[in-house]
Design an enzyme around this catalytic site. Structure first.
Site, short mmCIF file in Angstrom:
data_model
loop_
_atom_site.label_atom_id
_atom_site.label_comp_id
_atom_site.label_asym_id
_atom_site.label_seq_id
_atom_site.Cartn_x
_atom_site.Cartn_y
_atom_site.Cartn_z
N SER A 143 -38.52 -3.51 52.31
CA SER A 143 -38.37 -4.45 52.32
C SER A 143 -37.41 -5.07 50.84
CB SER A 143 -37.81 -5.86 53.30
OG SER A 143 -36.76 -6.24 53.36
N ASP A 167 -32.05 -0.67 61.63
CA ASP A 167 -32.36 -1.84 60.93
C ASP A 167 -31.03 -1.71 59.91
OD1 ASP A 167 -33.09 -3.73 58.91
OD2 ASP A 167 -34.53 -2.05 58.38
N HIS A 216 -36.27 -4.39 61.41
CA HIS A 216 -37.05 -4.60 60.73
C HIS A 216 -38.06 -4.66 60.37
CE1 HIS A 216 -35.49 -4.49 56.02
NE2 HIS A 216 -36.63 -5.74 55.78
#
Length: 423
Positions: free
Chosen positions: A223, A290, A327
């Protein structure tokens, strides 16, 4: 299942851009990617997310104990020693999930967060990895959909990091990404310099220390951490700071990035800069359901090689409309352990514990009898005082000057969820 890694590490690190290794996925590469993903996961497991704590935004553990306390060492042949922590600040307003701020008036860090660590392979780790590997592991964010909605991601010239001669070629990067990487706070006792300077300073020291050995530098993150991994790796190669001098000859240290669930970082000019850099190899791991890797939507370009996984095919996971689950880094690593090829079959090829999926989620099917969000500190960090009252006062109990601490002794992992005393 690691016998091939010491001999094949250059290929596994992208020397040939992973040609012929991704579909079907090479068994050694599968284990290799999971290893670096687990080093990124350490950042999540050690970070204090609780805004009610006055130590929110800090790391629970000292450098000497980080890998042991997070359970990284158990049954793991790849051994490292943590040499430096990375801290970051922000000079612009960012979503809470980027820079976590304590609600306490006595907070130790108002604008500063622990953002990851730098580690170097021990002699034992070197034998299993085939070289002296230096890892820069960046911590990520838990709530991508919050920042996708709340942050408009304006592009900003990145000439301070990637100076170019022609202004038309000036690369632009999301202002939030750039600010976290380059901002500094002279008032902070933890990061008076920027994250950029901290990383480059420590890598310079380690490259000099191990210059007579075969070295690699591997960046990893998920991320936001994936963004920082790409940005810091590209910065290092662009500035030729991965060069070392041996007997009056320059040697380039290879740089690899394993980026999990990375949002887009910059525009087409940034992509052109990154694509031109050698030796820089970037592999982005993307989970099909995602949405984070597709943000921001406009004016941004994708970079690097791509390995797609699809955890919708896992027979272990509940079907969910909560896109946050897709995610999650542990979901990514579960997908890496079981993905096959493009035919959609899912079978665990590596005995990675499925209970890790529920570490911070309720994603495993109930039939596996694993409680949801099971990883937490004892009593959620509440400590009983001498007068019998209880107080939230979680902080590191072990200190870096504790000469007896040994991060390669995994005997302490059984106590990793005990209360963290402040003394």
């Amino acid at each position: 299942m690691v016998e091939g890694i010491p001999k094949r590490w250059k290929v596994l690190s992208g020397q040939n851009k992973w040609k012929g290794l991704l579909d079907p996925l090479d068994p050694d590469l599968r284990r290799y990617i999971i290893h670096y993903g687990e080093m990124s996961q350490v950042g999540y497991d050690a970070f204090n997310w609780d805004r009610k704590s006055r130590y929110a935004g800090d790391c629970y553990y000292s450098k000497n104990r980080l890998l042991a306390r997070t359970g990284f060492l158990k049954a793991n042949p790849f051994r490292y020693k943590v040499t430096k922590y990375i801290y970051a600040t922000a000079s612009i307003k960012l979503p809470i999930s980027f820079i976590v701020k304590s609600l306490s008036k006595d907070a130790s860090r108002v604008q500063t967060n622990w953002m990851g660590y730098i580690a170097v392979a021990t002699d034992q780790g070197k034998a299993m990895l085939g070289r002296r590997d230096i890892v820069v592991a960046w911590r990520g964010t838990l709530q991508p959909y919050e920042w996708a909605n709340d942050f408009d991601f304006p592009l900003e010239p990145a000439i301070s990091v990637f100076p170019v001669t022609d202004p038309k070629d000036n690369p632009r990067i999301g202002s939030g990404w750039l600010d976290i990487y380059t901002a500094s706070d002279s008032r902070s006792p933890y990061d008076t310099t920027s994250a950029q300077e901290q990383v480059q300073g420590e890598l310079k020291r380690l490259l000099e220390l191990y210059k007579d050995e075969e070295i690699s530098i591997t960046f990893t993150g998920h991320s936001l951490g994936a963004v920082m991994s790409v940005l810091s790796a590209a910065d290092l190669v662009y500035g030729k700071k991965n060069n070392i001098n041996i007997n009056l000859q320059k040697k380039q240290v290879p740089i690899t990035v394993f980026a999990f669930g990375s949002p887009r970082i910059g525009d087409h000019n940034f992509k052109n800069v990154v694509d031109s850099l050698q030796p820089l190899n970037i592999l982005r791991i993307v989970n099909v359901p995602d949405v984070a890797p597709h943000y921001p939507l406009l004016l941004y370009s994708e970079i690097g090689e791509v390995l797609e996984i699809n955890t919708l095919n896992s027979t272990y996971l509940k079907r969910s409309l909560n896109f946050r689950n897709y995610h999650n880094l542990e979901i990514y690593l579960h997908g890496m352990a079981g993905m096959q090829d493009t035919d959609g079959v899912f079978k665990l090829e590596i005995g990675r514990d499925i209970s890790l999926v529920n570490k911070g989620l309720d994603a495993l099917k109930d039939e596996y009898l694993v409680p949801s969000t099971w990883r937490c500190l004892a009593n959620k960090g509440m400590l009983q005082m001498d007068d019998g009252t209880w107080k939230l006062d979680v902080h590191r109990r072990d200190h870096d000057d504790d000469v007896d601490a040994d991060d390669n002794d995994d005997s302490s992992t059984s106590n990793q969820l005990q209360e963290l005393n402040t003394d």
